[in-house]
Design a protein around this motif. Sequence first.
Motif, PDB file in Angstrom:
ATOM      1  N   ALA A   6       0.850  -1.189   0.000  1.00  0.00           N
ATOM      2  CA  ALA A   6       0.000   0.000   0.000  1.00  0.00           C
ATOM      3  C   ALA A   6       0.879   1.231   0.000  1.00  0.00           C
ATOM      4  O   ALA A   6       1.970   1.218   0.543  1.00  0.00           O
ATOM      5  CB  ALA A   6      -0.900   0.009   1.227  1.00  0.00           C
ATOM      6  N   ALA A   7       0.391   2.262  -0.614  1.00  0.00           N
ATOM      7  CA  ALA A   7       1.130   3.513  -0.623  1.00  0.00           C
ATOM      8  C   ALA A   7       0.141   4.655  -0.638  1.00  0.00           C
ATOM      9  O   ALA A   7      -0.956   4.526  -1.163  1.00  0.00           O
ATOM     10  CB  ALA A   7       2.026   3.580  -1.848  1.00  0.00           C
ATOM     11  N   HIS A  24      -5.612   8.417  -0.306  1.00  0.00           N
ATOM     12  CA  HIS A  24      -5.931   6.993  -0.145  1.00  0.00           C
ATOM     13  C   HIS A  24      -4.712   6.124  -0.391  1.00  0.00           C
ATOM     14  O   HIS A  24      -3.807   6.505  -1.106  1.00  0.00           O
ATOM     15  CB  HIS A  24      -7.016   6.554  -1.133  1.00  0.00           C
ATOM     16  N   GLY A  25      -4.753   4.929   0.160  1.00  0.00           N
ATOM     17  CA  GLY A  25      -3.730   3.942  -0.116  1.00  0.00           C
ATOM     18  C   GLY A  25      -4.050   3.189  -1.382  1.00  0.00           C
ATOM     19  O   GLY A  25      -5.108   3.358  -1.982  1.00  0.00           O
ATOM     20  N   ARG A  26      -3.118   2.357  -1.800  1.00  0.00           N
ATOM     21  CA  ARG A  26      -3.282   1.486  -2.965  1.00  0.00           C
ATOM     22  C   ARG A  26      -2.968   0.068  -2.522  1.00  0.00           C
ATOM     23  O   ARG A  26      -1.881  -0.422  -2.762  1.00  0.00           O
ATOM     24  CB  ARG A  26      -2.320   1.887  -4.088  1.00  0.00           C
ATOM     25  N   PRO A  65       4.656   9.033  -8.119  1.00  0.00           N
ATOM     26  CA  PRO A  65       5.404   8.509  -6.973  1.00  0.00           C
ATOM     27  C   PRO A  65       4.615   8.683  -5.680  1.00  0.00           C
ATOM     28  O   PRO A  65       3.638   9.436  -5.628  1.00  0.00           O
ATOM     29  CB  PRO A  65       6.679   9.364  -6.965  1.00  0.00           C
ATOM     30  N   TYR A  66       5.055   7.986  -4.645  1.00  0.00           N
ATOM     31  CA  TYR A  66       4.357   7.967  -3.363  1.00  0.00           C
ATOM     32  C   TYR A  66       5.248   8.525  -2.254  1.00  0.00           C
ATOM     33  O   TYR A  66       6.424   8.191  -2.188  1.00  0.00           O
ATOM     34  CB  TYR A  66       3.984   6.529  -3.000  1.00  0.00           C
ATOM     35  N   ASP A  67       4.670   9.337  -1.406  1.00  0.00           N
ATOM     36  CA  ASP A  67       5.422   9.831  -0.251  1.00  0.00           C
ATOM     37  C   ASP A  67       5.603   8.748   0.791  1.00  0.00           C
ATOM     38  O   ASP A  67       6.539   8.798   1.589  1.00  0.00           O
ATOM     39  CB  ASP A  67       4.710  11.013   0.393  1.00  0.00           C
ATOM     40  N   ARG A  68       4.696   7.785   0.823  1.00  0.00           N
ATOM     41  CA  ARG A  68       4.770   6.692   1.789  1.00  0.00           C
ATOM     42  C   ARG A  68       4.488   5.378   1.072  1.00  0.00           C
ATOM     43  O   ARG A  68       3.507   5.262   0.341  1.00  0.00           O
ATOM     44  CB  ARG A  68       3.730   6.843   2.899  1.00  0.00           C
ATOM     45  N   ILE A  69       5.335   4.387   1.324  1.00  0.00           N
ATOM     46  CA  ILE A  69       5.096   3.027   0.843  1.00  0.00           C
ATOM     47  C   ILE A  69       5.192   2.139   2.071  1.00  0.00           C
ATOM     48  O   ILE A  69       6.189   2.159   2.792  1.00  0.00           O
ATOM     49  CB  ILE A  69       6.127   2.592  -0.226  1.00  0.00           C
ATOM     50  N   GLN A  85       9.451   4.252  -7.302  1.00  0.00           N
ATOM     51  CA  GLN A  85       8.219   4.979  -7.011  1.00  0.00           C
ATOM     52  C   GLN A  85       8.302   5.817  -5.733  1.00  0.00           C
ATOM     53  O   GLN A  85       7.324   6.418  -5.315  1.00  0.00           O
ATOM     54  CB  GLN A  85       7.056   3.985  -6.913  1.00  0.00           C
ATOM     55  N   LEU A  86       9.496   5.885  -5.124  1.00  0.00           N
ATOM     56  CA  LEU A  86       9.715   6.639  -3.892  1.00  0.00           C
ATOM     57  C   LEU A  86      10.525   7.897  -4.208  1.00  0.00           C
ATOM     58  O   LEU A  86      11.670   7.806  -4.632  1.00  0.00           O
ATOM     59  CB  LEU A  86      10.483   5.765  -2.892  1.00  0.00           C
ATOM     60  N   PRO A  87       9.942   9.083  -4.003  1.00  0.00           N
ATOM     61  CA  PRO A  87      10.706  10.307  -4.299  1.00  0.00           C
ATOM     62  C   PRO A  87      11.707  10.627  -3.190  1.00  0.00           C
ATOM     63  O   PRO A  87      11.652  10.030  -2.106  1.00  0.00           O
ATOM     64  CB  PRO A  87       9.600  11.375  -4.349  1.00  0.00           C
ATOM     65  N   PRO A  88      12.620  11.566  -3.433  1.00  0.00           N
ATOM     66  CA  PRO A  88      13.505  12.002  -2.350  1.00  0.00           C
ATOM     67  C   PRO A  88      12.659  12.433  -1.140  1.00  0.00           C
ATOM     68  O   PRO A  88      11.620  13.067  -1.302  1.00  0.00           O
ATOM     69  CB  PRO A  88      14.254  13.194  -2.953  1.00  0.00           C
ATOM     70  N   SER A  89      13.070  12.028   0.031  1.00  0.00           N
ATOM     71  CA  SER A  89      12.386  12.293   1.302  1.00  0.00           C
ATOM     72  C   SER A  89      11.136  11.443   1.519  1.00  0.00           C
ATOM     73  O   SER A  89      10.519  11.528   2.572  1.00  0.00           O
ATOM     74  CB  SER A  89      12.030  13.773   1.473  1.00  0.00           C
ATOM     75  N   GLY A  90      10.730  10.632   0.540  1.00  0.00           N
ATOM     76  CA  GLY A  90       9.621   9.706   0.755  1.00  0.00           C
ATOM     77  C   GLY A  90      10.050   8.626   1.732  1.00  0.00           C
ATOM     78  O   GLY A  90      11.240   8.360   1.902  1.00  0.00           O
TER      79      GLY A  90
END
Length: 186
Positions: A6-7, A24-26, A65-69, A85-90
Amino acid sequence: MCPSWAAANRPGSRDASRGSPTTHGRPAEVDPGIAAQARRNLDGLGLDQLVITDDGEQGYPAAGPYDRIVATASVRRIPRAWLDQLPPSGVLLAPLDSPFGCDLLVRLTGAGGTAARGHFVANVEFMHFRGRRTPRPYAELGWPETTSIERWQELRVEAGPRGQQILDPSPPRSATRRIRAEGSSP
């Protein structure tokens, strides 16, 4: 739903599946029957939620991209797709299979260029992803050969295009004693 991936999108970002702002999550579920039940349950709650029927190790690039995975199943190595799929600082939180007979929950922060760095935050037990991976020695997965379970909180994790490395920043206790002995005056 387990295993799942989920992200959460960045607040105010556009959701590629519906085109509306979302936080929302995925969730992803590998078992089609469980995924269908999850969709029914979420629909019954009035939630318009996308449930992905997939292993989850590929993430869901269409909405990233996702801030949280957040992974709710253990992996032997951090999948490259999650790092993509994780950006810098994610932040990526996932149970990582360890050579200690348990999983260790790793918290990684995106460092840019599909790389992330972090540390372990808890000793946990999760169901493992069902991916079709050939078992490999832990050394091939980036684990140091001399680390013990007693020192899991000292370990650092780096993951990126060249794989993952579990780093032990402190010297083994015997090496520390040897350094002190060599530095002592006679």
